[in-house]
Write an enzyme that holds these catalytic residues in place. Structure first.
Site, mmCIF file in Angstrom:
data_model
loop_
_atom_site.group_PDB
_atom_site.id
_atom_site.type_symbol
_atom_site.label_atom_id
_atom_site.label_comp_id
_atom_site.label_asym_id
_atom_site.label_seq_id
_atom_site.Cartn_x
_atom_site.Cartn_y
_atom_site.Cartn_z
ATOM 1 C CG MET A 23 -1.917 -1.188 1.144
ATOM 2 S SD MET A 23 -3.470 -0.911 1.992
ATOM 3 C CE MET A 23 -2.901 -0.693 3.658
ATOM 4 N N GLY A 24 2.148 1.077 -0.374
ATOM 5 C CA GLY A 24 3.043 2.223 -0.495
ATOM 6 C C GLY A 24 3.597 2.692 0.841
ATOM 7 C CG LEU A 26 7.237 1.118 -0.739
ATOM 8 C CD1 LEU A 26 7.960 0.646 -1.992
ATOM 9 C CD2 LEU A 26 6.176 0.113 -0.332
ATOM 10 C CG HIS A 54 6.896 -2.230 2.213
ATOM 11 N ND1 HIS A 54 6.818 -1.108 3.001
ATOM 12 C CD2 HIS A 54 5.668 -2.795 2.253
ATOM 13 C CE1 HIS A 54 5.606 -1.002 3.498
ATOM 14 N NE2 HIS A 54 4.886 -2.003 3.069
HETATM 15 O O1 PAF Z 1 -0.197 -5.692 3.625
HETATM 16 C C1 PAF Z 1 -0.618 -4.778 2.897
HETATM 17 O O2 PAF Z 1 0.033 -3.761 2.696
HETATM 18 C C2 PAF Z 1 -1.982 -4.935 2.249
HETATM 19 O O3 PAF Z 1 -2.887 -5.554 3.085
HETATM 20 C C3 PAF Z 1 -1.941 -5.634 0.880
HETATM 21 C C4 PAF Z 1 -1.484 -7.085 0.998
HETATM 22 C C5 PAF Z 1 -1.004 -4.881 -0.048
HETATM 23 C C6 PAF Z 1 -3.333 -5.653 0.247
HETATM 24 O O4 PAF Z 1 -3.815 -4.358 0.067
#
Ligand code: PAF
Length: 281
Positions: free
Chosen positions: A30-31, A33, A37
């Site tokens: 969901m950005g 980062l 991530h």
């Molecule tokens: O973990 C996350 O950031 C979110 O739940 C995901 C897996 C990207 C789904 O929107």
């Protein structure tokens, strides 16, 4: 490196890459980062020829009153970081393409979503499984990587991947922590410098649980009591949503810690809801 915003272009490119025999990795995010991530991107990169990182703040996994509007965003910074981590493709779909007018089709994993986070946030996982299924359909990955920090999410998505027969290798990567132990999360940014040390209550509680198990205490109720004390000592205003001891795969609660038991917890620290977990044995 390519930044793709159109679903159709992403579908076309994924088909082309697959046609060329390229192994595709997918890291849905969901950005905003952080190193956690980036570790997923690096891990995906090791297993595949090309990594797609998606950035989409998915509205259907937020309930009314949660932090959808305030959720931190930094698209430019994210693109820079993904490039540095070795990700080749960034997919940033538009909400209206993902959820076109009249959208009414959802993916639901039934049993695994009834406990822990699912109990506290009843519509959350339906949103997560739906967006990830859509991303799988669009990007056609061979490998998908998710973080252990969102432990229940990982188990639910693994189940979905298996049940829907996606030919995807599903990887759950270890949680990345700050040097002091706080699990990396985009939501850590909500803390003021004064509040930040109190966010360590989750890590301190989990490490005290692990030490108790190492010292021979296996009774969940006794360990939970000590964890509550540690949390209150670190953050007197903490609101504990749950402290759970569960089997790793089934998420069923256990009374006694055995090999594979996971302790997970959700706590509101100065209004910010944090989750974390640790394997105890
Ligand atoms: O973990 C996350 O950031 C979110 O739940 C995901 C897996 C990207 C789904 O929107």
């Amino acid at each position: 490196m390519a930044v793709i915003r159109s679903v159709t272009s992403m579908q076309r490119l994924a088909r082309k890459l697959a046609g060329q025999g390229k192994k595709i990795g997918l890291v849905p995010t969901m950005g905003f980062l952080h190193e956690g991530h980036l570790s997923l991107i690096k891990r995906a990169r090791k297993k595949t020829d090309i990594v797609i990182t998606s950035i989409f703040v998915n509205p259907t996994q937020f309930a009314p009153g949660e932090d959808l509007e305030q959720y931190p965003r930094d698209e430019r910074g994210d693109i820079r970081k993904i490039k540095r981590a070795g990700g080749e493709i960034i997919f940033i779909p538009r909400a209206e393409d993902i959820y076109p007018e009249g959208f009414q089709t959802y993916v639901t994993v039934e049993q695994l979503t009834l406990t822990l986070e699912g109990k506290m946030r009843p519509t959350h996982f339906r949103g997560v499984t739906t967006i990830v299924a859509k991303l799988f359909n669009i990007c056609r990955p061979d490998v998908a990587v998710f973080g252990m920090k969102d432990y229940q999410q990982a188990i639910v998505l693994k189940r979905m991947t298996h049940d829907l027969g996606y030919p995807i290798t599903f990887i759950i990567a270890p949680t990345v922590r700050e040097p002091d132990g706080l699990a990396m999360s985009s939501r850590n940014k909500y803390f003021t410098p004064e509040q930040r040390p109190e966010a360590l209550c989750l890590y301190y509680a989990l490490t005290s649980a692990r030490s108790m198990v190492q010292a021979g205490e296996y009774t969940a109720a006794i360990i939970r009591k000590e964890m509550r004390a540690v949390i209150k000592a670190t953050c007197p205003t903490a609101i504990i949503d749950y402290i759970a001891f569960t089997d790793f795969e089934t998420l069923q609660p256990v009374q006694h810690v055995t090999a594979g038991t996971i302790c997970s917890l959700a706590i509101k620290v100065h209004g910010v809801r944090l989750i974390d977990n640790m394997k105890l044995l």
